[in-house]
Design an enzyme around this catalytic site. Structure first.
Site, short mmCIF file in Angstrom:
data_model
loop_
_atom_site.label_atom_id
_atom_site.label_comp_id
_atom_site.label_asym_id
_atom_site.label_seq_id
_atom_site.Cartn_x
_atom_site.Cartn_y
_atom_site.Cartn_z
N HIS A 1 38.98 15.79 51.10
CA HIS A 1 39.19 17.26 50.77
C HIS A 1 37.93 17.55 50.55
CE1 HIS A 1 43.33 16.01 49.44
NE2 HIS A 1 43.46 16.55 50.35
N CYS B 1 40.48 16.88 40.77
CA CYS B 1 41.76 16.51 41.53
C CYS B 1 42.99 16.91 40.44
CB CYS B 1 41.86 14.97 41.88
SG CYS B 1 40.84 14.85 43.40
N GLU C 1 46.52 21.51 52.37
CA GLU C 1 46.11 20.38 51.26
C GLU C 1 46.15 21.20 50.13
OE1 GLU C 1 46.00 16.89 51.73
OE2 GLU C 1 47.14 17.48 53.37
#
Length: 444
Positions: A249, A368, A173
């Site tokens: 995450h 992000c 990720e």
């Protein structure tokens, strides 16, 4: 001299609320609502410029082609572009929605970056994330790799690795599950890889509600590819409780910068052991700012994206600043904690807020939206300067967004081939702004 450049994702013209990310609470809660692409992109640009105003270098990463027609063709939809969209809309609208996602805006997932000070060959290493846990994101890494190679093209300074093999075992990720600690950006550091599960070993700690995404084996592979020294690498497992709370995450529950680590006390399976190992391997003193659950619940942490913030070192100022979403100010529990944070004996001396509500509603906060790249001055000089934000580029991009983006996108709009044509026209002009030539598939 060294620096850390934030490369923010330019929010694309197909920004919509598809609710595609299982385990991302904000994404699911806002699924199928009306989005505002123009407002979203302008908010993103405003955030980038705000970081510039604080004295930081700021970079830009471009949106990907959406809808992604090569994927639709690979899935059996044939004909002209318009025919492909019409057929997909009629036969598999859920697949069309996947291929329309603007999720590449969250560039913390674009790749993992290791600075030259940490790599045995003395170069900056990039590995594009395969993002194999979610279909709409798994189609990004080819374009991501091509874009990174265009920006960081000097082989004397930069090394690019393809994404890890696709599949469940090596799910990667990107930097959203990666932290680095160093006394200076060009000093040898300690890298922390956070994973959700083991792919080939028994998992003693498992989630009950949402899937984990990053595997231990993927993190190990990236450390090998980046030629990192084992005595400067740490692996830690996410607390399954955190994942089930919506922290899909690790950057939803922790953020680091230089020698500072801002984290929720329940972020990891064994936070005490992690802090001990980091302190043992780090040459210097680490500052751990641990937020207790009794002050900020998991629900508040996830809802406000307290930790999905940017922890930055301001030039010529003491300490660090935390760049937070407005939602952190609006959450009373979080804001009460933040009011006391600046008075604590911690490196965090300032808290600042930015409006990225359109991104937040789709499941991504300030952290992000950015990919951190630590560079020496020689490496900065080797970066393609067209991707470094200045006043002229900012003005150009604001005009470009205002010209090409829709004010609103409703779910039904994805079935209209005209939306795709508008998006492609916008991206065609964008490649001219950045002098990329025929970069996107539809241009070839």
């Amino acid at each position: 001299m060294s620096t850390e450049i934030n490369f923010d994702g330019l929010i694309g013209p197909s920004h919509n609320y598809g609710g595609l990310s299982h385990g991302n609470v904000a994404s699911k809660n806002n699924a199928l609502r009306i989005s505002q692409p123009k407002k979203a992109a302008l908010q993103g640009l405003q955030k980038m410029n705000y970081l510039r105003s604080l004295g930081l270098e700021q970079g830009v990463l471009l949106p990907q082609q959406r809808p992604h027609l090569p994927t639709l063709r690979a899935l059996g939809f044939m004909g002209s572009d318009r025919e492909i969209i019409e057929k997909a809309s009629n036969q598999a609208p859920e697949v069309l929605a996947q291929c329309y996602s603007a999720s590449s805006m969250w560039t913390a997932n674009a790749c993992t970056v290791s600075p030259s000070a940490d790599s045995r060959d003395g170069r900056v290493h990039f590995t594009s994330a395969n993002l194999s846990s979610m279909f709409h994101r798994s189609i990004e890494h080819g374009n991501t790799s091509a874009l990174l190679r265009s920006i960081f093209s000097n082989d004397a300074h930069f090394v690019h690795h393809d994404a890890l093999p696709a599949g469940n075992h090596f799910g990667d990720e990107g930097a959203a599950n990666h932290n680095r600690f160093a006394t200076e950006y060009d000093s040898a550091g300690v890298q922390l890889f956070v994973f959700g599960r083991y792919a080939f070993r028994e998992n003693r700690h498992t989630t009950a509600k949402f899937p984990t995404r990053q595997t231990f084996e993927a993190s190990q592979a990236i450390a090998r590819l980046h030629q990192l020294n084992d005595d400067r690498v740490v692996y830690a497992q996410q607390n399954p409780k955190i994942v089930d709370a919506g922290a899909f995450h690790n950057d939803v529950v922790s953020v680091s910068n230089l020698n500072a680590f801002f984290m929720h006390e329940e972020a990891f399976v064994d936070s005490e052991a992690l802090r001990h190992e980091l302190s043992e391997k780090f040459e210097g003193e680490l500052a751990f700012v641990v937020v207790p659950t009794e002050q900020v619940s998991l629900e508040s942490a996830v809802k406000s994206y307290l930790f999905n913030s940017q922890l930055i070192k301001l030039p010529n100022e003491e300490g660090m600043a935390l760049i937070l979403p407005e939602e952190s100010r609006e959450n009373s529990q979080v804001y009460n904690y933040l009011q006391g944070l600046e008075n604590q004996s911690s490196p965090i001396k300032q808290v600042k807020f930015v409006d990225v509500r359109q991104s937040m509603q789709n499941g991504g906060g300030p952290a992000c939206l950015r990919l951190r790249v630590a560079l020496t001055q020689d490496e900065v000089n080797a970066v393609n300067p067209r991707f470094l934000l200045d006043d002229a580029l900012l003005d150009t991009l604001n005009v470009w967004v205002s010209k090409h983006y829709r004010d609103e996108i409703q779910p039904a709009d994805l079935s209209d081939p005209s939306l795709a044509e508008e998006n492609f026209a916008a991206l065609d002009e964008l490649t001219q702004i950045f002098d990329l030539g025929s970069f996107y598939e539809f241009q070839r």
